[in-house]
Design a protein around this motif. Structure first.
Motif, PDB file in Angstrom:
ATOM      1  N   LEU A   1       1.404  -5.235  -3.298  1.00  0.00           N
ATOM      2  CA  LEU A   1       1.646  -3.826  -2.637  1.00  0.00           C
ATOM      3  C   LEU A   1       2.963  -3.606  -2.073  1.00  0.00           C
ATOM      4  O   LEU A   1       2.466  -2.410  -2.372  1.00  0.00           O
ATOM      5  N   HIS A   2       3.985  -3.843  -2.538  1.00  0.00           N
ATOM      6  CA  HIS A   2       5.209  -3.913  -2.774  1.00  0.00           C
ATOM      7  C   HIS A   2       5.445  -2.719  -3.519  1.00  0.00           C
ATOM      8  O   HIS A   2       6.271  -1.788  -4.358  1.00  0.00           O
TER       9      HIS A   2
ATOM     10  N   ASP B   1      11.831 -10.302  -6.610  1.00  0.00           N
ATOM     11  CA  ASP B   1      11.273  -8.501  -6.223  1.00  0.00           C
ATOM     12  C   ASP B   1      10.294  -8.551  -5.278  1.00  0.00           C
ATOM     13  O   ASP B   1       9.310  -9.320  -5.052  1.00  0.00           O
ATOM     14  N   GLY B   2      10.545  -7.940  -4.801  1.00  0.00           N
ATOM     15  CA  GLY B   2      10.142  -7.490  -3.099  1.00  0.00           C
ATOM     16  C   GLY B   2      10.782  -5.967  -2.055  1.00  0.00           C
ATOM     17  O   GLY B   2      11.853  -6.192  -2.395  1.00  0.00           O
ATOM     18  N   GLU B   3      10.171  -5.954  -1.338  1.00  0.00           N
ATOM     19  CA  GLU B   3      10.591  -5.754  -0.136  1.00  0.00           C
ATOM     20  C   GLU B   3      10.618  -6.253   0.860  1.00  0.00           C
ATOM     21  O   GLU B   3       9.316  -6.385   1.165  1.00  0.00           O
TER      22      GLU B   3
ATOM     23  N   LEU C   1       3.710 -12.104  -2.144  1.00  0.00           N
ATOM     24  CA  LEU C   1       3.919 -10.910  -3.291  1.00  0.00           C
ATOM     25  C   LEU C   1       4.988 -10.495  -2.884  1.00  0.00           C
ATOM     26  O   LEU C   1       6.106 -10.028  -3.541  1.00  0.00           O
ATOM     27  N   ALA C   2       4.651  -9.638  -2.047  1.00  0.00           N
ATOM     28  CA  ALA C   2       5.258  -8.070  -1.661  1.00  0.00           C
ATOM     29  C   ALA C   2       6.779  -8.532  -1.109  1.00  0.00           C
ATOM     30  O   ALA C   2       7.299  -7.436  -0.535  1.00  0.00           O
TER      31      ALA C   2
ATOM     32  N   GLN D   1       4.384 -15.604  -7.666  1.00  0.00           N
ATOM     33  CA  GLN D   1       3.689 -15.309  -8.705  1.00  0.00           C
ATOM     34  C   GLN D   1       3.478 -15.965  -9.883  1.00  0.00           C
ATOM     35  O   GLN D   1       2.922 -15.778 -11.041  1.00  0.00           O
TER      36      GLN D   1
END
Lengths: 595, 595
Positions: free
Chosen positions: A406-407, B152-154, B492-493, B500
């Motif tokens: 998504l990101h 790794d993400g927001e 994940l996001a 992951q």
């Protein structure tokens, strides 16, 4: 051929009839679907299903659909009929005898541009000409609306007009922001437009594979896919009979048909990628252009220096076309013939108005590989190729990923807009996680709705069988409905001026317990009705003011009606609102109590 | 009771075994699922399925699950066993004789706090105590990881630690940002945590309705839902036998059980909302608290002055509880007894540690009604109530919508964080369009993945039957898997450090053609395998380096392997990368060509 007919699904959807709207500039008959609603004005919706959903259209797949565009093409001039390329045994994988799918019975001489003319919608748009195709799609996009409600949405730079005019269509095409895939040899086509300032479209893939599938099955898959709302169909057939099956599909297709010509070219060289040549590929392009293929996926963006960038990927190269070309490049130690001969490919496409769908041969096949160097390197090359195609008046859209969490989705849209100069984006999903084989229509619908919202013009469906096997009829339907709802969610979020009409009509029906209307206004009336009837099968239940979810006592909607009646009896909700407003602050918020 | 057993689904998932991890502070045995992978270290994943997926656990639903928490509770003290409230005929809707679901055979005296003590996880957390429940969930959340890969993400303000420590859990609970729903009378519980700095959780609803459904069916629905990954289960039963069925469910549930006590209270007054009283409701709360219900949905946010705000809505009030309370308020012309007696409700909840799930009685039931005045007015009241509950050491989460188009989802999360002081958000979907009855698990999974990404802690599933009927076994499974994938996409996001691993393991299996591993690592191995086998049924095909989607010649992954082999043979991908980098710019981009 009579025995083939029963396998083709025909007839209107429930409570629906086909209506046709006229043009103002051109003599047109633009098909729409009108859904009857009890006690309300019927709702007119976009309809990609073609004559198959007319109540009385004579459907004979051995005749093919009627000629929609012949007159338009004739009037434009600049085209000539010619004998065309003879069909070779290799075109059908040397199938013979009982193994050979019969040729389509009607053979028409193909058309092409005279001399080096460009007969593309882009060329006409740039020349200031509003073609019948352009007016057709303008009418279609408006879904019989005459006005737009107040705006509500976040469009990320898209500029959706209140009403689409033919001139708006022309301008968008001239700017390269939209395409009308419409090969001059696909006269059966009901034109449609792909661009981010129009309704978000969806594509369904069909096609046989090593596992056999007959011509009738493929035609029916196409008819079935458009019945549920597919806007374009890609024929991804491999194996034998590929030429003849394609002919049957196109002659019966009211929607644009896309292909990946490389697949057939590879069949012609016995599946050995290294043996592919420009000459064989070029011949295949002409073969398919003459048949009427509306858009070609061309993997010209896979360049030699990018291949090593995929070395550390978790899933390497997952595009069939991309992997074939990468293998070729590596074996021959040179740039691909698609890249080297791209200008010549443009010369062919402009003569037939085959649109480009520039393939993303290096798209990520797993979350781990998303947005990596290889993917974005190719995207920049696709941007270069877009300029080259545009310089030759060819219409272009750009294919996109793939598997993206998504990101990282928004960056895909942003990079595409930046590097591909606003050419329409056409994405597969993207899948937002890798852990749900069997449910990848859903993992990808999440990504599709989002990227559609951000500006992707067409979403390529994914079926539940993705990664597992060839989709059957049910999978095709599930994939199409899933993507229709994702595309619609995107339209709503972009603030498309007409999108919410259908939601509101269905919600009103829901609140009023008009069960039949609720089914009929949905994307899949048959499934909704069947699910309802599992627990409440009787006809009388279709009038019931509750369902089996909550039963009568717990039906909030029924109680809501009681509430309104009660309030009105008392003195009207409006006056009550004033009376009760903020009345009696029982609790003084205990600030900081929880910290 | 022997004849009941066969209907309960037991046994491990494919290639999986149950492992147990010990505590460091407390004597714990935390269950995990270990998935075997050929040639790789097994993958340990979160496992909410309880003892049912052990290979040899003795399951007898008439005995119930083993006592997990009895010793912990005893050691903490502050609690007393007492006789409890006698079961009344009204508790089971006056069912009798053959119509009466038998009482659960084992009767245990209920526990409650001594005096006015608060025995909640919040009270302990504030006192600086790390309970066994807290350490249990800390271990669980880490899924046997010992390290975290690069981020790794927001995360939109969420702060996910590399590894969850018991102290982190304590601090999050103390801050009100997370809850462990764990009634002291639910000793069978394997504790879990709900908060935005933890894995996103999902809830599955079960429960009988006016249409009958037996106790065995409901227990099996619960077992079935957690088998596929439901983290909590809400029993939304209405109708008769509601007390006894609940007992059977809780005694066999390793996950938190939530209820809406109002439903049972309404049954007790014959379904007439106006006849509800605080006394009947209060008695129902105690009845359910003694049984071990872990969280109560309480619609105390529906205030009198808000009801007229719903007058112009397309779909009025769609929450069952909300509509019941609105009707009561309007009839009696006063604030609801839930609001007026909220402090007393807190006094009950703190004695049993029943968590609040503050209900969104005015949530929108259609896109048209999303984010309206009524919805946000109620949300602010829920924020007030949160402070009140926190002041009494009660754990709180907040329920959210509903039907919300994509562009209005973020505002829901932002408003909730702002007005409810970071108490965990628990949303139904939201559905992102109204036009797909029969597919609302998908319309809502899109919204659920997004709002989960933005910070929602738990997602309430929606099944394909939403709006149409009562979900059956298949619907429950479809709903659970759909929401598991949405929650995972959100993890994940957000950049969850462990999320992951599973995607990557599955993608590696996919790239290596390890079909069995690919099935087994997926959320639903059975469906993935069945879909694959439809076209390639033979055992030998499980080793095939292609599938029926593309066949052997067109398999991109197979070709990718060839490419790597070829490159290695030539000189290694790495050196080639340097050699080919940007080699030969055949085309000079034609700037402005398309404009």
């Amino acid at each position: 051929m009579k025995d083939i007919l029963p396998t083709i699904t025909t007839g209107p959807l429930p409570a629906s009839r086909k209506i046709h709207l006229p043009g103002e500039i051109h003599d047109l008959s633009v098909p729409m679907r009108e859904i009857a609603i009890s006690g309300e004005t019927p709702l007119v919706v976009y309809d990609s299903s073609g004559p198959y959903t007319c109540s009385n259209a004579p459907i004979d797949i051995a005749t093919g659909l009627g000629d929609v565009r012949g007159g338009w093409l004739q009037a434009r001039g600049e085209i000539e009929a010619y004998d065309g390329r003879p069909v070779a045994a290799a075109d059908n994988g040397f199938a013979s005898g009982a193994h050979l799918t019969p040729a389509f019975p009607q053979r028409r001489r193909p058309l092409r541009a005279v001399g080096d003319r460009a007969v593309t919608q882009l060329a006409y748009a740039r020349a200031g000409i509003i073609t019948p195709e352009m007016e057709f799609v303008a009418i279609r996009e408006n879904e019989a609306r005459r006005a737009a409600p107040p705006r509500d949405g976040e469009a990320f730079g898209a500029e959706l007009p209140d009403l689409v005019t033919p001139e708006f269509v022309r301008a968008e095409i001239a700017a390269g922001r939209a395409i009308i895939p419409a090969n001059i040899n696909h006269r059966e086509l009901e034109p449609m437009i792909i661009g981010r300032n129009f309704k978000v479209k969806i594509n369904a893939n069909i096609g046989n594979s090593a596992v056999t599938s007959s011509m009738e099955e493929e035609v029916e898959k196409m008819v079935w896919a458009i019945r549920w709302g597919a806007d374009t169909v890609m024929d991804l057939s491999t194996g034998r009979n590929i030429h003849n099956i394609r002919d049957w599909i196109i002659r019966n297709a009211p929607v644009p048909i896309g292909t990946v010509p490389l697949y057939q070219a590879l069949e012609k060289v016995g599946g050995v990628a290294e043996d592919l040549t420009w000459e064989i590929f070029r011949d295949t392009l002409i073969e398919q252009a003459e048949q009427g293929v509306d858009y070609f996926t061309i993997h010209a963006g896979v360049r030699l220096h990018m291949i090593p960038m995929t070395a550390k990927r978790v899933t390497g190269i997952v595009s069939r076309g991309g992997s074939i070309m990468a293998k070729w490049c590596l074996h021959h130690h040179r740039e691909s013939f698609l890249y080297e001969h791209f200008e010549e490919i443009c010369e062919i496409c402009r003569r037939y108005d085959v649109s480009f769908s520039l393939g993303d041969g290096l798209r990520p096949g797993s979350i781990a590989d998303a947005n990596d160097e290889a993917q974005f390197a190719e995207l920049r090359t696709l941007g270069e190729l877009t300029r080259i195609a545009w310089a030759r008046d060819c219409q272009v859209m750009i294919e996109g990923p793939g598997h993206v969490p998504l990101h990282k989705i928004k960056a895909n849209m942003d990079e595409q807009l930046k590097h591909c100069h606003e050419a329409p984006f056409y994405t597969l999903g993207p899948l937002t996680t890798d852990i749900a084989p069997g449910y990848d229509h859903i993992t990808s619908a999440i990504g599709a709705a989002m990227i559609g919202w951000f500006g992707t013009a067409m979403l390529c469906y994914v079926t539940p069988k993705e990664h597992l096997g060839l989709p059957d009829r049910d999978d095709v339907k599930t994939g199409v409905i899933t993507y229709k709802l994702a595309a619609h969610a995107a339209d709503l979020a972009k603030g498309h001026p007409g999108a919410q009409r259908r939601d509101d009509a269905l919600s009103r029906a829901r609140f009023d317990f008009r069960w039949e209307d609720q089914f009929n206004l949905g994307l899949d009336p048959d499934t909704a009705r069947a699910m309802h009837d599992e627990t409440m099968p009787k006809e009388a239940h279709k009038l019931a003011h509750f369902c089996s979810m909550c039963g009568p006592k717990f039906c909030s909607m029924r109680i809501s009606h009681d509430i309104r009646a009660e309030a009105e009896k008392q003195q009207g909700m409006e006056t009550m609102a004033a009376k009760f407003r903020e009345g009696g602050a029982l609790y003084v918020p205990a600030e900081g109590a929880g910290q």
